[in-house]
Design an enzyme around this catalytic site. Structure first.
Site, mmCIF file in Angstrom:
data_model
loop_
_atom_site.group_PDB
_atom_site.id
_atom_site.type_symbol
_atom_site.label_atom_id
_atom_site.label_comp_id
_atom_site.label_asym_id
_atom_site.label_seq_id
_atom_site.Cartn_x
_atom_site.Cartn_y
_atom_site.Cartn_z
ATOM 1 N N ARG A 1 50.317 43.911 53.807
ATOM 2 C CA ARG A 1 48.935 43.435 53.864
ATOM 3 C C ARG A 1 48.610 42.966 55.274
ATOM 4 N NH1 ARG A 1 44.949 39.200 50.965
ATOM 5 N NH2 ARG A 1 43.659 40.801 50.001
ATOM 6 N N GLY B 1 40.105 40.275 43.616
ATOM 7 C CA GLY B 1 40.779 39.009 43.392
ATOM 8 C C GLY B 1 40.101 38.191 42.310
ATOM 9 N N ARG B 2 38.962 37.583 42.640
ATOM 10 C CA ARG B 2 38.287 36.677 41.706
ATOM 11 C C ARG B 2 37.919 37.356 40.394
ATOM 12 N NH1 ARG B 2 34.184 33.418 45.838
ATOM 13 N NH2 ARG B 2 35.846 32.464 47.116
ATOM 14 N N TYR C 1 50.211 33.720 58.283
ATOM 15 C CA TYR C 1 51.573 33.342 57.921
ATOM 16 C C TYR C 1 52.575 33.955 58.918
ATOM 17 C CZ TYR C 1 49.163 31.723 53.771
ATOM 18 O OH TYR C 1 48.288 31.091 52.925
ATOM 19 N N GLN D 1 54.565 40.301 46.245
ATOM 20 C CA GLN D 1 54.214 40.024 47.635
ATOM 21 C C GLN D 1 55.170 38.981 48.221
ATOM 22 O OE1 GLN D 1 50.926 37.498 49.181
ATOM 23 N NE2 GLN D 1 50.017 39.443 49.848
#
Length: 357
Positions: free
Chosen positions: A226, A313-314, A179, A97
């Site tokens: 993304r 993710g987690r 971002y 990424q």
């Protein structure tokens, strides 16, 4: 038939299962270099069909946070080669990424002499951690000139070439979380008066131009992106709901034209159903859904063809063997939130594997 643990194939994307390890900042790259610790971390989690790495900067000015890796130097390329080799040994695919943090940065986290940049000189609210000074306000960004934008595009292209040299299967552009790429989309952050500001087509231009340039360099089928429509992360103040919807519909259509491998959507409760449907309608390749999924809700999305792949993710963060645990319906480790971004092995590569009693 259930899909989650079965092989996936669409276009040129061929995976051993429908499970994606989501990108997660872990702040272990001392000196912004991918190291053996990072290689071990990803190798442990290569049960995933596809791994998307943590956000990695295409240039020194895009680093933003402490201890995030880059992909702009030969040493970084060499470090990432160790990661891709380790992951490929277990039959997983891995995309890197690319994350340019733009105005979400402090000068203390950048090399000497560099300043954060953004579409405009509008400072982001909030604070960011630095290793040298602790919590600090975001620095005021320098508004990119036309020459600066040309440089950013060139940095992304060279970084993408480096990604392929390092052995990755592709690159994911981080167009989410407030971002740089998302900063250009938001009229509350982007007040430019040139052809990168103003209407939604102009504000989308940087993403389209970067994607076209990377596609020319490495192939569109090696690119994902993304998005997080309607997200307010990183001081992305909301704007007209219909315009947000139209922006992501337009972008998805343009990325379909270019031929991207996938769009990776970070789900949130503010995204209306019509936006999901619109993206699905105009984009013909793979769509990945991520955020707050369970094994059951993920399978349901796959069965209804809302998404082609599902990202966690987690679950992967705290469980190196997340895929096998999920398949066997065994308990998951809890996340140690105190060690998410600390240097070292603790809370990174020391989460235990499941062993039956």
């Amino acid at each position: 038939m259930k899909k989650l643990f079965t092989p996936f194939e669409k276009g040129t994307l061929k995976l051993k299962n429908h499970l994606v390890m989501a990108p997660m900042t872990r702040s272990r790259a001392i000196g912004n270099l991918p190291n053996e610790l990072i290689a071990t971390y990803y190798a442990q989690r290569s049960g995933a069909g596809l791994i998307v790495t943590e956000g990695t900067s295409p240039s020194p000015e895009g680093l933003g946070y402490p201890r995030i890796p880059g992909i702009y130097s030969e040493a970084q390329v060499a470090g990432w080669k160790n990661v891709t080799e380790a992951v490929h040994l277990n039959g997983a695919k891995i995309f890197l990424q690319l994350m340019h943090t733009g105005r979400i940065a402090n000068v203390a986290n950048l090399p000497d002499g560099l300043q954060p940049v953004g579409p405009s000189n509008i400072k982001a609210a909030g604070e960011i951690f630095t290793d040298t000074l602790g919590m600090q306000e975001h620095s005021v960004p320098v508004a990119l000139t036309q020459q600066g934008i040309t440089g950013v595009i060139a940095d992304f292209v060279q970084a993408s070439k480096n990604v392929i040299r390092a052995g990755f299967d592709g690159v994911e552009l981080h167009g989410a979380n407030g971002y740089l790429l998302e900063q250009f989309l938001n009229p509350n952050v982007n007040n430019r008066a040139d052809h990168y500001g103003g209407d939604l087509i102009n504000r989308s231009r940087l993403i389209v131009e970067i994607t076209e340039a990377i596609a020319a360099a490495i192939g569109a089928d090696k690119i994902g992106i993304r998005f997080s429509p309607f997200s307010q992360l990183s001081d992305q103040k909301p704007y007209d709901t219909e315009e947000v919807h139209q922006t992501y519909t337009y972008l998805s259509s343009e990325l379909d034209r270019i031929g991207l491998a996938y769009i990776h959507l970070s789900l949130n409760p503010d995204i209306p159903e019509k936006t999901y449907k619109s993206i699905r309608t105009v984009f013909n390749n793979t769509i990945i859904y991520c955020n707050a999924l369970t094994k059951e809700s993920a399978e349901e999305l796959l069965q209804h063809n809302s998404a082609d792949l599902v990202a966690f993710g987690r679950g992967f963060l705290a469980n190196p063997d997340f895929v096998s645990r999920s398949e066997k319906n065994v308990p998951l480790n809890d996340v140690d939130f105190g060690t998410l971004y600390t240097p070292g092995e603790q809370g990174y590569i020391d989460y235990p594997l499941y062993t039956s009693k």
